[in-house]
Design a protein around this motif. Structure first.
Motif, mmCIF file in Angstrom:
data_model
loop_
_atom_site.group_PDB
_atom_site.id
_atom_site.type_symbol
_atom_site.label_atom_id
_atom_site.label_comp_id
_atom_site.label_asym_id
_atom_site.label_seq_id
_atom_site.Cartn_x
_atom_site.Cartn_y
_atom_site.Cartn_z
ATOM 1 N N SER A 344 -14.027 8.185 8.297
ATOM 2 C CA SER A 344 -13.368 7.594 9.467
ATOM 3 C C SER A 344 -13.113 8.618 10.570
ATOM 4 N N GLY A 345 -13.082 9.893 10.206
ATOM 5 C CA GLY A 345 -12.760 10.924 11.193
ATOM 6 C C GLY A 345 -11.265 10.979 11.502
ATOM 7 N N VAL A 346 -10.465 10.239 10.747
ATOM 8 C CA VAL A 346 -9.014 10.217 10.990
ATOM 9 C C VAL A 346 -8.330 11.213 10.048
ATOM 10 N N ASP A 347 -7.354 11.936 10.609
ATOM 11 C CA ASP A 347 -6.624 12.920 9.804
ATOM 12 C C ASP A 347 -5.618 12.194 8.897
ATOM 13 N N LEU A 348 -5.809 12.289 7.602
ATOM 14 C CA LEU A 348 -4.885 11.612 6.675
ATOM 15 C C LEU A 348 -4.026 12.630 5.920
ATOM 16 N N SER A 349 -3.963 13.847 6.446
ATOM 17 C CA SER A 349 -3.157 14.856 5.746
ATOM 18 C C SER A 349 -1.680 14.678 6.104
ATOM 19 N N LEU A 350 -0.811 15.302 5.304
ATOM 20 C CA LEU A 350 0.629 15.280 5.587
ATOM 21 C C LEU A 350 1.066 16.697 5.905
ATOM 22 N N PHE A 351 2.132 16.814 6.678
ATOM 23 C CA PHE A 351 2.643 18.152 6.980
ATOM 24 C C PHE A 351 3.637 18.548 5.895
ATOM 25 N N ASP A 352 3.390 19.702 5.269
ATOM 26 C CA ASP A 352 4.275 20.172 4.194
ATOM 27 C C ASP A 352 5.318 21.130 4.784
ATOM 28 N N GLU A 353 6.580 20.695 4.733
ATOM 29 C CA GLU A 353 7.675 21.476 5.336
ATOM 30 C C GLU A 353 7.790 22.860 4.698
ATOM 31 N N GLU A 354 7.540 22.933 3.386
ATOM 32 C CA GLU A 354 7.724 24.193 2.663
ATOM 33 C C GLU A 354 6.735 25.273 3.118
ATOM 34 N N SER A 355 5.442 24.906 3.057
ATOM 35 C CA SER A 355 4.417 25.903 3.390
ATOM 36 C C SER A 355 4.068 25.884 4.878
ATOM 37 N N LYS A 356 4.646 24.922 5.595
ATOM 38 C CA LYS A 356 4.355 24.738 7.031
ATOM 39 C C LYS A 356 2.848 24.564 7.273
ATOM 40 N N LYS A 357 2.239 23.906 6.305
ATOM 41 C CA LYS A 357 0.791 23.667 6.442
ATOM 42 C C LYS A 357 0.503 22.190 6.202
ATOM 43 N N LYS A 358 -0.667 21.774 6.682
ATOM 44 C CA LYS A 358 -1.084 20.406 6.380
ATOM 45 C C LYS A 358 -1.637 20.366 4.961
ATOM 46 N N VAL A 359 -1.319 19.311 4.204
ATOM 47 C CA VAL A 359 -1.911 19.198 2.868
ATOM 48 C C VAL A 359 -2.524 17.812 2.676
ATOM 49 N N ILE A 360 -3.551 17.797 1.869
ATOM 50 C CA ILE A 360 -4.116 16.504 1.476
ATOM 51 C C ILE A 360 -3.633 16.235 0.060
ATOM 52 N N PRO A 361 -2.760 15.246 -0.107
ATOM 53 C CA PRO A 361 -2.157 15.034 -1.431
ATOM 54 C C PRO A 361 -3.192 14.665 -2.499
ATOM 55 N N TYR A 362 -2.789 14.916 -3.734
ATOM 56 C CA TYR A 362 -3.593 14.583 -4.912
ATOM 57 C C TYR A 362 -3.068 13.300 -5.537
ATOM 58 N N VAL A 363 -3.979 12.520 -6.071
ATOM 59 C CA VAL A 363 -3.551 11.427 -6.946
ATOM 60 C C VAL A 363 -3.894 11.892 -8.359
ATOM 61 N N VAL A 364 -2.858 12.379 -9.050
ATOM 62 C CA VAL A 364 -3.131 12.968 -10.357
ATOM 63 C C VAL A 364 -3.062 11.923 -11.463
ATOM 64 N N ALA A 365 -2.444 10.808 -11.152
ATOM 65 C CA ALA A 365 -2.437 9.689 -12.108
ATOM 66 C C ALA A 365 -2.384 8.403 -11.317
ATOM 67 N N GLU A 366 -3.208 7.480 -11.726
ATOM 68 C CA GLU A 366 -3.311 6.207 -11.019
ATOM 69 C C GLU A 366 -3.116 5.083 -12.027
ATOM 70 N N PRO A 367 -1.860 4.695 -12.288
ATOM 71 C CA PRO A 367 -1.698 3.591 -13.242
ATOM 72 C C PRO A 367 -2.332 2.323 -12.671
ATOM 73 N N SER A 368 -3.340 1.826 -13.341
ATOM 74 C CA SER A 368 -4.084 0.674 -12.822
ATOM 75 C C SER A 368 -4.201 -0.370 -13.925
ATOM 76 N N GLN A 369 -3.396 -1.412 -13.812
ATOM 77 C CA GLN A 369 -3.265 -2.400 -14.878
ATOM 78 C C GLN A 369 -3.854 -3.751 -14.472
ATOM 79 N N GLY A 370 -4.633 -4.341 -15.337
ATOM 80 C CA GLY A 370 -5.114 -5.699 -15.102
ATOM 81 C C GLY A 370 -4.041 -6.697 -15.538
ATOM 82 N N VAL A 371 -3.711 -7.623 -14.657
ATOM 83 C CA VAL A 371 -2.676 -8.625 -14.960
ATOM 84 C C VAL A 371 -3.107 -9.492 -16.142
ATOM 85 N N ASP A 372 -4.374 -9.886 -16.109
ATOM 86 C CA ASP A 372 -4.855 -10.835 -17.124
ATOM 87 C C ASP A 372 -4.893 -10.193 -18.519
#
Ligand code: GAP
Length: 507
Positions: A344-372
């Motif tokens: 998309s060319g869109v910046d999806l990073s977040l600004f990290d207050e601690e390191s004063k840098k932009k970060v791209i977050p990780y999804v380290v766990a994705e609970p994905s449950q089927g309802v059925d």
């Protein structure tokens, strides 16, 4: 005799839980309709999931995205290029079957995600033949599982779009807006539930593998430098789970019960976050009455992992047709956000207050449950064929039970008064009113529908203002004051009082 998945489908139809879709036209494989009891129960199940995962937490918010999205979403996510299953086609009768599940069944090995060459080799080496006509197979071919449609009045390739094969991507495409609107700081999760569609080659096992189904998913975003820094980990360290790692599968060992502490210390589960979410999901199932012993977590072997996953664990349940995946929980790293940034060319990073840098977050766990699939688990664990009573007792947790209270007049002469009581109770609970047949038959019908409590309006109710409540699970009955009935039922349903303490036991 153990209840099979076919028996469960028959029971669900008989009681109005689930019907074959468009049955009057011969049905459509992989599509199911929830009936009066099933739709109530499914709603309760989804509400319970949303409450536990979103409303009761400070770090998870929800969205409700659309089913059809821009096709570039699926290009970025990799679904157009690689969301495929491999198909076996019989050289004689042309039967088409999903290769990995066929190989799994025949050879008892994990084959999900196996590449075409490996399947061809296995089929040849083991002389696997068509289950219908016993002829050989052609070389396998890949098949994209996404359903295509067209948006707008033309049917050109330009108007092509897809029905979403997972709800997950909308949590990534809306990630920045949601983080800003909800003023969320890492770590946080975005949850969504809703329909997903996969053009499965061989839908089977009733609700287990359908072409249209529902998912309840969370993308949990963390700081990329803090994959092993879960503030909640202490609460799960002593939790025991049956663990089946990739190494155990490789060495043909059996799964092993372990504490989470052990599994983390031995680096069997690699990150605290993954461990935390796996336990949380196990706890969710047990909190709603599922048998905790019928669950295990199984790590994906290398050939099984999805194109986006660094490490995946499935929460599995022991169905009558074997251990099967209930929930996939992948470590998706920053794969999806990066892909959408690139596409998309869109910046999806977040600004990290601690390191004063932009970060791209990780999804380290994705609970994905089927309802059925969750629906099936609760049905199997609730189903009791009670020989003494001569009927099925569906011991559903009261949070899931489609109908909470049944109201019966002892005899039809008391119909008017009992109906009045029913009208009053139904302002508070989902109730049913049953006046047909003997009281015994009515109890049996209520047991089979999973109704936790039934109240019988009798002459003492009219004359002395007392009424009996019957407990579905024990068949015990208590007598209580009719004017306090609503509160007593509320407390019983919430589990705040024990049945035998709620009134005078009827001998
Ligand atoms: N976003 C990740 C994802 O979709 P998945 O393992 O492909 O991962 C997650 O699917 C869950 O969705 C599965 O564990 C299962 O519960 C449910 N599911 C997937 N395909 C299904 C199907 N054909 N029928 C019913 N449920 C399905």
């Amino acid at each position: 005799m153990e209840l099979t998945i076919e028996d469960m489908a028959v029971f669900c139809k008989k009681k109005g839980f689930v019907y074959q879709n468009s049955e009057i036209y011969g049905g459509m494989a992989g599509f199911w309709d929830y009936g009066p009891l099933g739709s109530e129960m499914k709603k309760n199940l989804k509400d319970a999931w949303w409450k536990f995962h979103v409303q009761d937490r400070e770090d998870v918010v929800g969205i409700d995205g659309s089913i059809i999205t821009h096709p570039r979403v699926w290009k970025a996510s990799g679904h157009i290029a690689s969301f495929e299953d491999i198909m076996l086609t019989c050289s004689k009768c042309r039967l088409k079957i999903r290769a990995d599940t066929f190989v799994e069944d025949k050879l008892s090995i994990a084959a999900d995600g196996m590449k075409a060459d490996d399947i061809n080799n296995l089929v040849e080496k083991n002389k696997l033949v068509c289950p219908k006509c016993k002829s050989g197979f052609e070389k396998v071919s890949a098949f994209n599982l996404m359903f295509k449609t067209h948006v707008g009045p033309s049917e050109s390739t330009k108007s092509e779009a897809y029905l979403r094969p997972e709800t997950a991507q909308l949590m990534f495409t809306n990630f920045k807006l949601v983080a800003e609107n909800s003023r969320l700081k890492l770590p946080f999760g975005i949850a969504q539930m809703g329909k997903a569609f996969r053009n499965e080659i061989s839908p089977r096992d009733f609700l287990f593998r359908c072409r249209e189904f529902e998912q309840m998913e969370i993308e949990y975003f963390i700081h990329p430098d803090k994959v092993d820094d879960c503030p909640y980990v202490k609460s799960v360290l002593n939790h025991k789970l049956l663990i089946y790692s990739a190494e155990m599968q490789d060495k043909k060992q059996k799964e092993k019960e372990m504490t989470i502490k052990d599994a983390l210390d031995k680096k069997i589960i690699k990150t605290q976050w993954h461990a935390y979410w796996l336990v949380t999901e196990h706890k969710w199932f047990s909190s709603l009455g599922a048998d905790p012993k019928k669950f295990r977590i199984r790590q994906h072997i290398d050939t099984e992992k999805s194109h986006y996953a660094l490490d995946t664990w499935d929460l599995e349940y022991e169905f009558p047709f074997g251990w099967k995946e209930l929930q996939g929980m992948a470590n998706r790293t920053d794969f999806d956000l990066n892909q959408h940034i690139k596409e998309s060319g869109v910046d999806l990073s977040l600004f990290d207050e601690e390191s004063k840098k932009k970060v791209i977050p990780y999804v380290v766990a994705e609970p994905s449950q089927g309802v059925d699939r969750a629906f099936l688990v609760f049905m199997f664990d609730a189903y009791n064929d009670d020989k003494k009573r001569g009927n099925v007792v569906l011991k559903l947790d009261s949070k899931l039970a489609p109908i909470k209270v049944g109201v019966f007049p002892l005899i039809n002469k008391l119909d008017k008064e009992a109906k009045k009581l029913f009208d009053e109770l139904k302002t508070e609970f989902t109730c049913t009113y049953d006046r047909s047949g003997s009281v015994g038959r009515r109890y049996a019908r209520a047991d089979e529908s999973g109704i936790p409590f039934t109240v019988t309006y009798d002459f003492d109710t009219k004359e002395k203002g007392t009424i009996t409540i019957r407990d579905r699970d024990s068949t015990a009955q208590i007598r209580v004051k009719a004017d306090g009935l609503k509160d007593i039922l509320k407390n019983l349903l919430n589990g705040e009082i024990k049945f035998k303490d709620a009134g005078k036991l009827v001998k």
